[in-house]
Each structure stands twice: as C-alpha cells, then as structure tokens.
Write an enzyme that holds these catalytic residues in place. Sequence first.
Site, PDB file in Angstrom:
ATOM      1  N   ASP A  32       0.879  -1.162   0.000  1.00 14.47           N
ATOM      2  CA  ASP A  32       0.000   0.000   0.000  1.00 14.47           C
ATOM      3  C   ASP A  32       0.925   1.223   0.000  1.00 14.47           C
ATOM      4  O   ASP A  32       2.147   1.098   0.143  1.00 14.47           O
ATOM      5  CB  ASP A  32      -0.893  -0.041   1.244  1.00 14.47           C
ATOM      6  CG  ASP A  32      -1.856   1.122   1.334  1.00 14.47           C
ATOM      7  OD1 ASP A  32      -2.291   1.607   0.275  1.00 14.47           O
ATOM      8  OD2 ASP A  32      -2.145   1.564   2.461  1.00 14.47           O
ATOM      9  N   ASP A  34      -0.077   4.896   1.505  1.00 16.65           N
ATOM     10  CA  ASP A  34      -0.220   5.745   2.689  1.00 16.65           C
ATOM     11  C   ASP A  34       0.015   4.951   3.965  1.00 16.65           C
ATOM     12  O   ASP A  34      -0.596   3.908   4.190  1.00 16.65           O
ATOM     13  CB  ASP A  34      -1.620   6.370   2.715  1.00 16.65           C
ATOM     14  CG  ASP A  34      -1.844   7.301   1.542  1.00 16.65           C
ATOM     15  OD1 ASP A  34      -1.073   8.257   1.388  1.00 16.65           O
ATOM     16  OD2 ASP A  34      -2.795   7.051   0.769  1.00 16.65           O
ATOM     17  N   LYS A 181     -18.755  12.149   8.662  1.00 11.19           N
ATOM     18  CA  LYS A 181     -18.119  11.080   7.896  1.00 11.19           C
ATOM     19  C   LYS A 181     -18.204  11.326   6.395  1.00 11.19           C
ATOM     20  O   LYS A 181     -17.186  11.279   5.687  1.00 11.19           O
ATOM     21  CB  LYS A 181     -18.791   9.746   8.241  1.00 11.19           C
ATOM     22  CG  LYS A 181     -18.332   8.553   7.409  1.00 11.19           C
ATOM     23  CD  LYS A 181     -16.930   8.145   7.768  1.00 11.19           C
ATOM     24  CE  LYS A 181     -16.491   6.928   6.971  1.00 11.19           C
ATOM     25  NZ  LYS A 181     -15.084   6.572   7.260  1.00 11.19           N
ATOM     26  N   ILE A 185     -15.337  14.782   6.211  1.00  8.76           N
ATOM     27  CA  ILE A 185     -14.096  14.001   6.163  1.00  8.76           C
ATOM     28  C   ILE A 185     -13.895  13.384   4.778  1.00  8.76           C
ATOM     29  O   ILE A 185     -12.797  13.429   4.204  1.00  8.76           O
ATOM     30  CB  ILE A 185     -14.098  12.900   7.243  1.00  8.76           C
ATOM     31  CG1 ILE A 185     -13.960  13.516   8.643  1.00  8.76           C
ATOM     32  CG2 ILE A 185     -12.992  11.885   6.980  1.00  8.76           C
ATOM     33  CD1 ILE A 185     -12.584  14.051   8.972  1.00  8.76           C
ATOM     34  N   ARG A 186     -14.960  12.826   4.225  1.00  2.00           N
ATOM     35  CA  ARG A 186     -14.849  12.200   2.901  1.00  2.00           C
ATOM     36  C   ARG A 186     -14.454  13.222   1.842  1.00  2.00           C
ATOM     37  O   ARG A 186     -13.642  12.929   0.951  1.00  2.00           O
ATOM     38  CB  ARG A 186     -16.174  11.520   2.538  1.00  2.00           C
ATOM     39  CG  ARG A 186     -16.134  10.719   1.249  1.00  2.00           C
ATOM     40  CD  ARG A 186     -17.435   9.964   1.063  1.00  2.00           C
ATOM     41  NE  ARG A 186     -17.430   9.200  -0.175  1.00  2.00           N
ATOM     42  CZ  ARG A 186     -17.821   9.678  -1.354  1.00  2.00           C
ATOM     43  NH1 ARG A 186     -18.276  10.920  -1.438  1.00  2.00           N
ATOM     44  NH2 ARG A 186     -17.777   8.921  -2.435  1.00  2.00           N
ATOM     45  N   ASP A 187     -15.014  14.419   1.930  1.00  3.35           N
ATOM     46  CA  ASP A 187     -14.682  15.457   0.963  1.00  3.35           C
ATOM     47  C   ASP A 187     -13.201  15.842   1.017  1.00  3.35           C
ATOM     48  O   ASP A 187     -12.599  16.177  -0.012  1.00  3.35           O
ATOM     49  CB  ASP A 187     -15.537  16.709   1.204  1.00  3.35           C
ATOM     50  CG  ASP A 187     -16.926  16.583   0.590  1.00  3.35           C
ATOM     51  OD1 ASP A 187     -17.214  15.533  -0.018  1.00  3.35           O
ATOM     52  OD2 ASP A 187     -17.724  17.535   0.723  1.00  3.35           O
ATOM     53  N   HIS A 189     -10.747  13.959   1.371  1.00  2.00           N
ATOM     54  CA  HIS A 189      -9.997  12.992   0.567  1.00  2.00           C
ATOM     55  C   HIS A 189     -10.472  12.974  -0.882  1.00  2.00           C
ATOM     56  O   HIS A 189      -9.675  13.147  -1.812  1.00  2.00           O
ATOM     57  CB  HIS A 189     -10.132  11.598   1.182  1.00  2.00           C
ATOM     58  CG  HIS A 189      -9.558  11.482   2.559  1.00  2.00           C
ATOM     59  ND1 HIS A 189      -8.227  11.217   2.797  1.00  2.00           N
ATOM     60  CD2 HIS A 189     -10.132  11.611   3.783  1.00  2.00           C
ATOM     61  CE1 HIS A 189      -8.001  11.181   4.099  1.00  2.00           C
ATOM     62  NE2 HIS A 189      -9.148  11.408   4.718  1.00  2.00           N
TER      63      HIS A 189
END
Length: 482
Positions: A32, A34, A181, A185-187, A189
């Site tokens: 992976d 990150d 969430k 937070i999703r935005d 990323h």
Amino acid sequence: MLFSISTDSVNPDTIFANNEMSLRDIEIYGFDYDYTLAFYSSHLHTLIFNIARDILITKHRYPEGLRKYEYIPNFAVRGLHYDVQKALLMKIDAFHYIQLGTVYRGLQPVSDEEVIAMYEGCHVPLEIMSDFYGKSSHGHTMKQFMDIFSLPEMTLLSCVNDFFMKHNIDYEPVHLYKDVKVNSIRDVHVKGIMYRAVEADIDKYICYGEQSQAVLKKLSAHGKKMFLITNSPFDFVDRGMSYIVGKDWRDLFDVVIVHADKPGFFNDRRKPFRRVTDKGALLWDRIHRLEKGQIYKQGNLYEFLRLTGWRGSRVLYFGDHIYSDLADLTLKHGWRTGAIIPELRKEIKIMNTQPYVHMMTWLQSLTGLIEQMQVHRDPASQAVVEEWIREREAMRPQTKDIFNAQFGSLFRTYHNPTYFSRRLSRFADIYMASISCLLNYDFQHTFFPRRTPLQHESPFWPDFLSLTLLQKMGEMFSHVLD
C-alpha cells in the site's frame, strides 16, 4: 521481602509473527502507499481536522462556534468503536465487551453505571457490531475506526458532540455522524483537498523517506518482484514517491495501480484496468498485460492475478488497514500479509520502562495470589483476598492511563486483547512498526510466533520470577494464617 526484577527489553524494530512465515518463500512483495511506504507527520491530522471542521461550518451551516475546537493529538487511538445511534466512542475487547472507563460522549467520559444501564451490561451483541470491514451498515450501529487517517475523524465527531451538549442543542446523532463522515471528512480525501495541501508542502507532511527507499532498493537488489496497489491518485503518489525514493521510483516496481478502490478491488470482478499517462489522461484501450513503468487505474484483483500469475503464499503484501488491505488477501487468496502498525514503537517503549515492568509484575502476582488463595473461605483469609482484589482493581486503570489517558493501549483492554488485536492476529501473518524493520533481516529468515500456552496447557517455559514470587507469598500467607 526484597526481590529484584530483571527483564529483557523488546526491540521496537522487531518484526512480530502471528503465523510462521519464511522470507525464503517470498518472491513478490506488494505495498500500500499511505502509512506503508509514505509516513506522515502529525501536521497531517491537524490539517484534515481543520479542513473538515471548516467544511461543516461553511457548507453545512454548522455553528460558527465550532472553530474554537482544535485537533487534540492524544485524544483517540486507532481501533475504537463508535455507536452511531448513541454518539458514544469506546474501546471493545476481543469478546465484544466494552472496557469500562473508555466510553466517551463528546469529550467527556461516561460513568460505568450509565454504560451498564444503556447496554444492559457491558457486552455488545454481534448483530449491532460493525460489519466485516468495520463499517456501520445494514443494521449495524457500531462503526470501527481502523486506519490512521480516522484519528482526526474521531476527534472531530467528539468535538461536535461536545459543542452541541455544552450549548444544549438538540441533534440527531445519526445525521451528525453522516455529516462528519460523508459530508466533511470524505470530501477532504475525495475532492483532493488533502492531496493538494500535502503536495504543496511535502517537507512538512511526509517523513521516514530514507527508510522506505532503503527497503525498496534492497528488495530490488535481490531480484524480488514488487508492486504497488493504492487508493490514492497518481499525482499524489508520484509526488510523494519522487520525494521519498527519487524521480526514478517507478523503475523499482513491476506493477503500479492507483485509485484501486480497496477493499472493492479485492472482491469486484467487473472493473477493468485503465492505463494512465504521465499527464494523468485516461486511456481506454483494453489491457492485455500489466507492464513495468506504466501506471494503471482501478481494475480488480482477479484480473491482476490472471495477468501476472502472482498467486498464493509466494506473495507478501503490506498495508496499514487490517480490513481494507489485508483481510480479503489472506482469507480468499492465500497471500501472506504484513501489517504496518506505527503505534507499536510508542507502546513498546512504554512497556520497556521500569515503572511499567514493576506495575505489570505486581499486577500479575496479585492476580495469581487471588486465584490461588480464594479457596480459603474463613473470614481472615477472605479479608486478605478482598484487600488484594481492591488493590488489583485500583491498579488496572493505571495500566490503561500509561498508554493513553482516555482509551489506553491499542492492543489490550486490561488483560484481554482488544477487538483490534483480535483482527490483527487473524488477518496479518506478521506485523511491525514500519516497513524499515525489514532491513534488520535477511531473505532466509523465518518468523516464528511464540508458542504461548493455551489455558488448558501447562507452560513449558514458566515465568520463574512470578512463579517463585507466588510461592513465597503463598508461604507467607499460610504462615500468617497458622
């Protein structure tokens, strides 16, 4: 009675084995990106928290007073569960029991009595636990936070809950969870806000570069095949890997896959691979082979296996997310798996300190004394045993607080393993603090798990110190009764 305690310190750079595995059998190494090849400074969590908090305020009209809240670095630990309907953050052990003293509503602890009343005890039934990937879906009300990126998310949830409670604002916990969430937070990323910020100031956010570079070059020098499967976009990975390894980083990898959409990548047979140009353009030609030096987007593991032939236990894949990176690979495909757990370094350093060693030695001794002496039912004996029980109960919170004042160790709830530990031992053949730990071993090394006795087995290598101490204390106890 005077006695001394001697103990061998644990090396934080050790690779620990859950399952026997020899590096001589490994021909292909997968990674992976990150928190596996790229490690980030604490500034990144502050960045994610601040951006997500501001999105709540500016785009979703949350109260302006939330701006007073800042990221709290040592508040949460990985592996916690969040009850979406009750807005409670907590630690749960391997047997689905809540660790009392680790339940928080907002930034305030919830009393043991209230927790027991809400859950009719401390046990969390299977039907409301998180699903296989730790998500709260299909009736599951618990969400488990398993990756390192979730630390600012847990903190933001707690801060928003705290603000609403302090200001007596009515709110629906489920909607609040979704706003934090999905809508904030999703935005951070998905919309690339975090990626752009890191790329603009890479020295501030990325660290540990030299160690990852040394590992990759060592593997390459020994003729090992290597591949990268990451959910991150190409521009972000290219910028980071160029910083960590150099502009020629792609020459080290036989296959590079970005925007993989794990864990869906490991289960969905439908998504095809697409090639990405150096400028980020997507090519629509059908992929007949995965070529070195090229960048591929999306795809799925079944097509990956067909095109590469890299199957079974000769493949070792490293990742930091136990569910999204490792679970499907070990359960369905027989790959060997390595978990990267950066928190290990801090916890091992604490465990190596004399205060911790003394505390745990005495706690274990007390537990053994209580177990052995509880059979004596006369009042004098019971009074002594009850005193030991009170002392043991008073000591147990100290074993939590020494790691984290709110939630304790990532790996233990008092004496039981955490739910996180249980999943780690099931889905990871080996685990370590960072990929750099590979530098301490040659490619003929075999990792052996410790043979710890099952509860019904006699220990073949007893802890002579604890055994002797218990015998001495038992003799003193019997002498006092006589």
